[in-house]
Design a protein around this motif. Sequence first.
Motif, PDB file in Angstrom:
ATOM      1  N   ILE A  59       0.837  -1.202   0.000  1.00 22.23           N
ATOM      2  CA  ILE A  59       0.000   0.000   0.000  1.00 22.23           C
ATOM      3  C   ILE A  59       0.873   1.253   0.000  1.00 22.23           C
ATOM      4  O   ILE A  59       0.617   2.203  -0.747  1.00 22.23           O
ATOM      5  N   ALA A  60       1.946   1.225   0.807  1.00 19.53           N
ATOM      6  CA  ALA A  60       2.804   2.402   0.899  1.00 19.53           C
ATOM      7  C   ALA A  60       3.489   2.671  -0.442  1.00 19.53           C
ATOM      8  O   ALA A  60       3.558   3.818  -0.889  1.00 19.53           O
ATOM      9  N   VAL A  61       3.984   1.617  -1.090  1.00 22.44           N
ATOM     10  CA  VAL A  61       4.689   1.815  -2.361  1.00 22.44           C
ATOM     11  C   VAL A  61       3.714   2.226  -3.467  1.00 22.44           C
ATOM     12  O   VAL A  61       3.923   3.233  -4.155  1.00 22.44           O
ATOM     13  N   ILE A 126      -6.676   4.028  -1.936  1.00 24.92           N
ATOM     14  CA  ILE A 126      -7.113   5.392  -2.240  1.00 24.92           C
ATOM     15  C   ILE A 126      -6.889   6.307  -1.040  1.00 24.92           C
ATOM     16  O   ILE A 126      -6.341   7.402  -1.164  1.00 24.92           O
ATOM     17  N   GLY A 127      -7.284   5.819   0.140  1.00 22.31           N
ATOM     18  CA  GLY A 127      -7.116   6.610   1.360  1.00 22.31           C
ATOM     19  C   GLY A 127      -5.665   7.020   1.557  1.00 22.31           C
ATOM     20  O   GLY A 127      -5.364   8.180   1.843  1.00 22.31           O
ATOM     21  N   HIS A 128      -4.776   6.055   1.372  1.00 23.04           N
ATOM     22  CA  HIS A 128      -3.358   6.354   1.576  1.00 23.04           C
ATOM     23  C   HIS A 128      -2.825   7.311   0.508  1.00 23.04           C
ATOM     24  O   HIS A 128      -2.016   8.182   0.807  1.00 23.04           O
ATOM     25  N   PHE A 190       3.124   4.109   5.749  1.00 26.77           N
ATOM     26  CA  PHE A 190       3.446   2.875   6.464  1.00 26.77           C
ATOM     27  C   PHE A 190       3.041   2.951   7.939  1.00 26.77           C
ATOM     28  O   PHE A 190       2.606   1.963   8.514  1.00 26.77           O
ATOM     29  N   ASN A 191       3.198   4.133   8.552  1.00 25.84           N
ATOM     30  CA  ASN A 191       2.893   4.281   9.975  1.00 25.84           C
ATOM     31  C   ASN A 191       1.435   4.622  10.258  1.00 25.84           C
ATOM     32  O   ASN A 191       1.035   4.702  11.404  1.00 25.84           O
ATOM     33  N   ASN A 192       0.649   4.871   9.208  1.00 26.73           N
ATOM     34  CA  ASN A 192      -0.702   5.397   9.447  1.00 26.73           C
ATOM     35  C   ASN A 192      -1.595   4.425  10.212  1.00 26.73           C
ATOM     36  O   ASN A 192      -1.647   3.238   9.921  1.00 26.73           O
TER      37      ASN A 192
END
Lengths: 252, 273
Positions: A59-61, A126-128, A190-192
């Motif tokens: 997700i982060a990438v 999408i959120g990220h 990543f930390n969210n």
Amino acid sequence: MFALLVYLFLIIPLIIITGAAFGTDEYLRFPPQGFSLKWLANIFEVEMFVRTFKISLEIAVLGTVLALLVGIPAAYGLSRYDFVGKNFLQGFFLSPVLVPGIVFGFSLLNFLIIKYEMPVYTSLLIGHTVIIMPYIIRVISSSLENFDYSIEEAAISLGASKVKTFFVIVLPNITSGVIAAFILAFINSFNNVPVSIFLTGPGISTLPIQMMSYVEYYFDPTIAALSVVLMVMTIILMFIIEKTLGLSYFAK
Amino acid sequence: MKKNVYVYLLLLPGLIILLLFLAAPLFSTVFRTFQGNEGLTLAKYIAFFKDSYNRGVYIRTLKLALLTTLIAVILGFPTSYYISRLSRRARGLYIIFAVFPLLTSPVVRSFSWMVILGKNGILNSILLKLNLIEEPLRLLYNEFSIVIGLVYLFLPLMIMSLVGVMENIDEDLIEAAESLGATRREVFIRVIFPLSIPGLIVGSVLVFTGSITAYTTPQLLGGSNTTVLATLIYQNAMSLFDWDTASVVATIMILTTVFVTFLINKLSSRLNA
């Protein structure tokens, strides 16, 4: 002296957690009794940690790449040109950072998953992408500020097309900004917690969310060991930021 | 700066994403709180604030955020001033140690305080060993542990905001004031403090709004008696499936952060005038 005490307050908890990760006891204590790497190994025994680590990474990438794809043109447009509504749009592009994460996460659950029945994974992505966007715009804009646009104009007057000029002249000159933006965005995704917590479903969760539910039931040093792994990751990423953007960026 | 109509094309993809996936979902959340059987109504807000439990949660959230901001200012101000007067090299080192926690996962940072404050935690075992207490203290899952966790979470932010402004205060100004006979105290009150106000404003807004909206820390370090707005949204949405109330709390949270930001900025322009 006072400053030193304040800094001890900032650093000691992280040292304690590191110490606790290498003890032999079944529960967390500091100073640890003995030395063992079994808790570090135990991370890989907990299947959910391994799986959610992969999801968080993905997700982060993906989110960062998506945000870069739409963010770089936007940052370029915002810093290169003058147009009607510029200030408003600038504010709008930075606005995700002002919206409380918990409100945004809840709203996405409400709107995307419940109302429009979008898949959980897509909604999470999408959120990220949205929460990452301000970091991309801000860092890219600030590295474009240092770019001398007369070079770009020279290329165009020599016959290069605008698109070609962008890729051959502008982009290579802001590479370190792009790398820094990528790292910053990656860390934030990543930390969210507050956005992700609403966007989990069967088999889909992120590492921080998984860690939170783990500590609700178990209190063994596995989480401490995992924390150490994450801190090492942070140190490596900080090193890259220092080399590209400079850590003094944060004092602005 | 060039003028160009095509610039909107560069912004368009980002704009579409933000409109569809940020503005629309937020609008939908806010809108449903005003929706009644017969048009728009404030009934849901009246019902929310009539409940003393909800009022308690709201007041607690504001109280803890205010306390966190005050402590962050008290700890952060002298520290930042000290850092800003250091050589470039030493300042860089201090900045590294402030940025590191900032980039570390909030879950890790809150968890470290669970290890310290827990019933069998480090603090309790030290106090027991020193015979200062006979039974372990209940340090976790209350307002105290939330405030510690929040201060720990946001202090680096306060320090960075202040250092950014303070390092631009000219050393000559301080020397000039001193050579004209001002005591250190006077220099601090009449020179350093007024020039630091912009950093103080930014830092306080960040810490206060951050504390009002923080979820991870109160969730991990708070207990069932210390619900705050963020955990209340989660409870209503995911445990009680009361989407209307969750939306009301979400809207109240947005309005409160906007109002506080506005208020502090207003106050600062008064101070500067």
